[in-house]
Scaffold this motif. Sequence first.
Motif, short mmCIF file in Angstrom:
data_model
loop_
_atom_site.label_atom_id
_atom_site.label_comp_id
_atom_site.label_asym_id
_atom_site.label_seq_id
_atom_site.Cartn_x
_atom_site.Cartn_y
_atom_site.Cartn_z
N ARG A 298 -7.58 3.17 1.00
CA ARG A 298 -6.67 3.56 2.08
C ARG A 298 -5.74 2.40 2.42
O ARG A 298 -4.53 2.58 2.58
CB ARG A 298 -7.46 3.99 3.31
N ARG A 299 -6.31 1.19 2.50
CA ARG A 299 -5.50 0.03 2.82
C ARG A 299 -4.52 -0.30 1.70
O ARG A 299 -3.36 -0.66 1.94
CB ARG A 299 -6.40 -1.18 3.11
N ILE A 300 -4.96 -0.19 0.46
CA ILE A 300 -4.07 -0.41 -0.69
C ILE A 300 -2.93 0.59 -0.66
O ILE A 300 -1.75 0.25 -0.84
CB ILE A 300 -4.85 -0.29 -2.01
N ASP A 301 -3.26 1.86 -0.42
CA ASP A 301 -2.26 2.93 -0.39
C ASP A 301 -1.24 2.70 0.72
O ASP A 301 -0.03 2.86 0.51
CB ASP A 301 -2.96 4.28 -0.20
N GLU A 302 -1.70 2.28 1.89
CA GLU A 302 -0.79 2.01 3.01
C GLU A 302 0.15 0.85 2.67
O GLU A 302 1.35 0.90 2.96
CB GLU A 302 -1.59 1.70 4.28
N PHE A 303 -0.40 -0.19 2.09
CA PHE A 303 0.41 -1.36 1.74
C PHE A 303 1.45 -0.99 0.69
O PHE A 303 2.63 -1.38 0.80
CB PHE A 303 -0.50 -2.48 1.22
N LEU A 304 1.07 -0.24 -0.32
CA LEU A 304 2.01 0.16 -1.37
C LEU A 304 3.09 1.07 -0.80
O LEU A 304 4.27 0.93 -1.15
CB LEU A 304 1.25 0.88 -2.49
N GLY A 305 2.69 2.01 0.06
CA GLY A 305 3.67 2.92 0.64
C GLY A 305 4.71 2.18 1.48
O GLY A 305 5.91 2.50 1.43
N TYR A 306 4.26 1.17 2.24
CA TYR A 306 5.21 0.41 3.07
C TYR A 306 6.12 -0.47 2.22
O TYR A 306 7.35 -0.49 2.42
CB TYR A 306 4.46 -0.46 4.09
N THR A 307 5.55 -1.20 1.29
CA THR A 307 6.34 -2.18 0.54
C THR A 307 7.21 -1.55 -0.55
O THR A 307 8.34 -1.96 -0.75
CB THR A 307 5.42 -3.23 -0.12
N LEU A 308 6.69 -0.54 -1.23
CA LEU A 308 7.39 0.03 -2.39
C LEU A 308 7.94 1.43 -2.14
O LEU A 308 8.59 1.99 -3.02
CB LEU A 308 6.44 0.05 -3.61
N GLY A 309 7.66 2.00 -0.97
CA GLY A 309 8.20 3.31 -0.64
C GLY A 309 7.26 4.45 -1.00
O GLY A 309 6.36 4.31 -1.84
N LEU A 423 6.42 -7.20 6.87
CA LEU A 423 5.77 -7.31 5.57
C LEU A 423 4.66 -8.36 5.64
O LEU A 423 3.58 -8.16 5.07
CB LEU A 423 6.79 -7.65 4.48
N MET A 424 4.92 -9.46 6.33
CA MET A 424 3.91 -10.49 6.48
C MET A 424 2.69 -9.95 7.21
O MET A 424 1.55 -10.24 6.85
CB MET A 424 4.48 -11.70 7.22
N HIS A 425 2.94 -9.14 8.24
CA HIS A 425 1.83 -8.53 8.99
C HIS A 425 1.00 -7.63 8.08
O HIS A 425 -0.24 -7.69 8.10
CB HIS A 425 2.39 -7.74 10.17
N ARG A 426 1.66 -6.82 7.28
CA ARG A 426 0.94 -5.92 6.35
C ARG A 426 0.17 -6.73 5.30
O ARG A 426 -0.97 -6.39 4.96
CB ARG A 426 1.93 -4.99 5.65
N LEU A 427 0.79 -7.76 4.80
CA LEU A 427 0.14 -8.62 3.81
C LEU A 427 -1.08 -9.31 4.42
O LEU A 427 -2.15 -9.40 3.80
CB LEU A 427 1.13 -9.65 3.28
N ASP A 428 -0.93 -9.78 5.66
CA ASP A 428 -2.02 -10.45 6.37
C ASP A 428 -3.20 -9.50 6.55
O ASP A 428 -4.36 -9.86 6.35
CB ASP A 428 -1.52 -10.96 7.72
N GLY A 432 -6.72 -10.01 4.77
CA GLY A 432 -7.83 -10.13 5.70
C GLY A 432 -8.94 -9.13 5.40
O GLY A 432 -10.13 -9.46 5.52
N SER A 433 -8.55 -7.92 5.00
CA SER A 433 -9.57 -6.92 4.66
C SER A 433 -10.34 -7.33 3.42
O SER A 433 -11.55 -7.07 3.31
CB SER A 433 -8.90 -5.55 4.44
N PHE A 434 -9.67 -8.00 2.46
CA PHE A 434 -10.38 -8.49 1.27
C PHE A 434 -11.44 -9.53 1.66
O PHE A 434 -12.55 -9.52 1.13
CB PHE A 434 -9.40 -9.12 0.28
#
Length: 454
Positions: A298-309, A423-428, A432-434
Amino acid sequence: MPDTLSSTVSPLRSLEVLSQHEVNRLRDTSKSGLHDLLRRCALAVLSSGNMTDDSLALMETYHDFDIEVLQQDRGIRLRLSNAPAEAFVDGKMIRGIREHLSSVLRDIVYVYNEIQTHQRFDLSTGEGTTNAVFHILRKAAVLQPGRDPSMVVCWGGHSISREEYDYTKNVGYQLGLRDLDICTGCGPGAMKGPMKGANVAHAKQRRSEGRYLGISEPGIIAAEAPNPLVNELVVMPDIEKRLEAFVRVGHGMVVFPGGVGTAEEILYLLGILLHPDNADMAMPVVFTGPASAADYFRRIDEFLGYTLGDAVRDKYRIIVDDPVEVARALRKGVDEVTDFRLTHQDAFHFNWRLTIARGFQAPFEPTHQAMAGLALHREQPVHELAANLRRAFSGIVAGNVKEQGLRAIEAHGPFRLHAEPELMHRLDELLGSFVTQGRMKLPGKEYVPCYQLV
């Protein structure tokens, strides 16, 4: 001190004869020589099964290990001094380890003599780089044009939980029952599990020529030493050519839970598939894990959706806790790849049609300056942002497990990454989840971040 012993062995299935010049290069201990590279990779192979992901610690543990190439009239011999004892049984080297050691020697010699110093390979261009990847794989006999598409590349973490490891075995088993072969980064965890499961399934199906292809590179081989199931090993010269080898030989992709290295692989793959030239490319991609890994994806999917559309989600499926469905999706996808390659008269054994932008091919050296200078913002094409995010994750992998990265962090402190605020917030959050899920290091070790988000 660990148990060690000394021995002399002959290479298997490769490079039985070397020129005097090649032998001298392998003996050369200067910075321009190949001895240090051979020593590090050989030690990693001989330490297969050693539960460490710290290449620096491995070299320090076996600081007196050495390997020497002996030129003899009837071929070459390898003299090993103070080698890990677990690589031997009653004083005789285990055959699988001997094969892996021979593959290391073959690839180091071939890459130096035929790729890096040969004028026909212009590694500053995309065409030249892809041509070099092809020739390295061909030299290793990986490219087998007589076989139908069947190679499923499996990515995932090397320090995963027992539940996740068992799940990777179940997926591999289901893939093997459907006559699919396995390619991984060749290490433990999610790289070993699919091979182990497929090995049992191939035995049940009486598939005597099952392929368990491992693709590594010198910087990471100590952290992900070849597991015993690997029956074809290739050591590419750097991480970028290793990643290109995966996507050129693979006919389908499965991604299991992992950490930063897995995120790097995901960004590499999806960045390539998002390139406009690859819009019609047939390539099944499935993210999967047990039910406990649902939050990870879920976290990977959210990050990809935000950064790459949102369009990036068309390039993969997420299937949780269903190995049979994963295998069915891959079998169907590989059949579609076969039809696609036939329609376009493409090779089955190497995906020449795939466009890989230069940003994914150029070797990235994760120095402090290079990491701080990465363009981490959304005001650029999505495949270029994916390339820069991939570099950021690659640098963190280096700081976590690679000898050069570990030494750089020790000398200069954490890498500093700069990005636009959201983007920094999403990356953080993702990184952090890892850490929270224990995906940065082997269990039992406290993780000390090798990066700072500025």
